[in-house]
Structure formats: C-alpha cells, structure tokens
Design a protein around this motif. Structure first.
Motif, short mmCIF file in Angstrom:
data_model
loop_
_atom_site.label_atom_id
_atom_site.label_comp_id
_atom_site.label_asym_id
_atom_site.label_seq_id
_atom_site.Cartn_x
_atom_site.Cartn_y
_atom_site.Cartn_z
N SER A 1 0.80 -1.09 -0.07
CA SER A 1 0.16 -0.03 -0.12
C SER A 1 0.90 1.22 0.01
O SER A 1 0.62 2.23 -0.54
N GLY A 2 2.01 1.05 0.63
CA GLY A 2 2.85 2.39 0.55
C GLY A 2 3.29 2.63 -0.82
O GLY A 2 3.66 3.65 -1.20
N ILE A 3 3.90 1.39 -1.68
CA ILE A 3 4.48 1.57 -2.97
C ILE A 3 3.22 2.21 -3.59
O ILE A 3 3.47 3.22 -4.45
N ILE A 4 2.01 1.77 -3.62
CA ILE A 4 0.74 2.25 -4.42
C ILE A 4 0.39 3.53 -4.14
O ILE A 4 0.30 4.43 -5.02
N LEU A 5 0.61 4.07 -2.80
CA LEU A 5 0.40 5.37 -2.49
C LEU A 5 1.72 6.28 -3.00
O LEU A 5 1.33 7.42 -3.38
N GLY A 6 2.69 6.03 -3.08
CA GLY A 6 4.02 6.87 -3.52
C GLY A 6 3.62 6.77 -5.22
O GLY A 6 4.17 8.05 -5.84
#
Length: 60
Positions: free
Chosen positions: A48-53
């Motif tokens: 989810s951090g990668i997607i948000l970034g």
C-alpha cells in the motif's frame, strides 16, 4: 491400635495421591525455523505504501 494403622495408611495413600496426581507441565514448543516468510500485514503495508507513492508521483 487398628485405628492408628488405618489412619497411618490413609495418610500414606493421601500423600501418594497428592504427589503423583499432579499434572505434568506442558512441553516446551520448539523454536521457529530460520527464514520464515514475511507476515501478511507487513506485506500489505509495504504494497500500500508503494501504491500511495506511485499515486503521489503521478499526481505531481
């Protein structure tokens, strides 16, 4: 005399029952093997951090 023998026998049986009637402690579990997989919650947080970034980079 017979009463004393009966009482002594009763006490001996009672002590034996208390000594041997106790439950054994549970066995110790073995240590976990090395190289365990990443927990699902940590993996979800990472993805989810990668997607948000990526969303923030596309927006700017």
């Amino acid at each position: 005399m017979k009463n004393q023998i009966k009482i002594l026998l009763f006490v001996a049986v009672l002590c034996t029952a208390f000594t041997y009637g106790q439950a054994a402690p549970p066995p110790v579990p073995p240590p976990p093997p090395p190289g365990l997989p990443i927990d699902g919650g940590v993996l979800f947080l990472f993805i989810s951090g990668i997607i948000l970034g990526v969303k923030k980079l596309k927006k700017n």
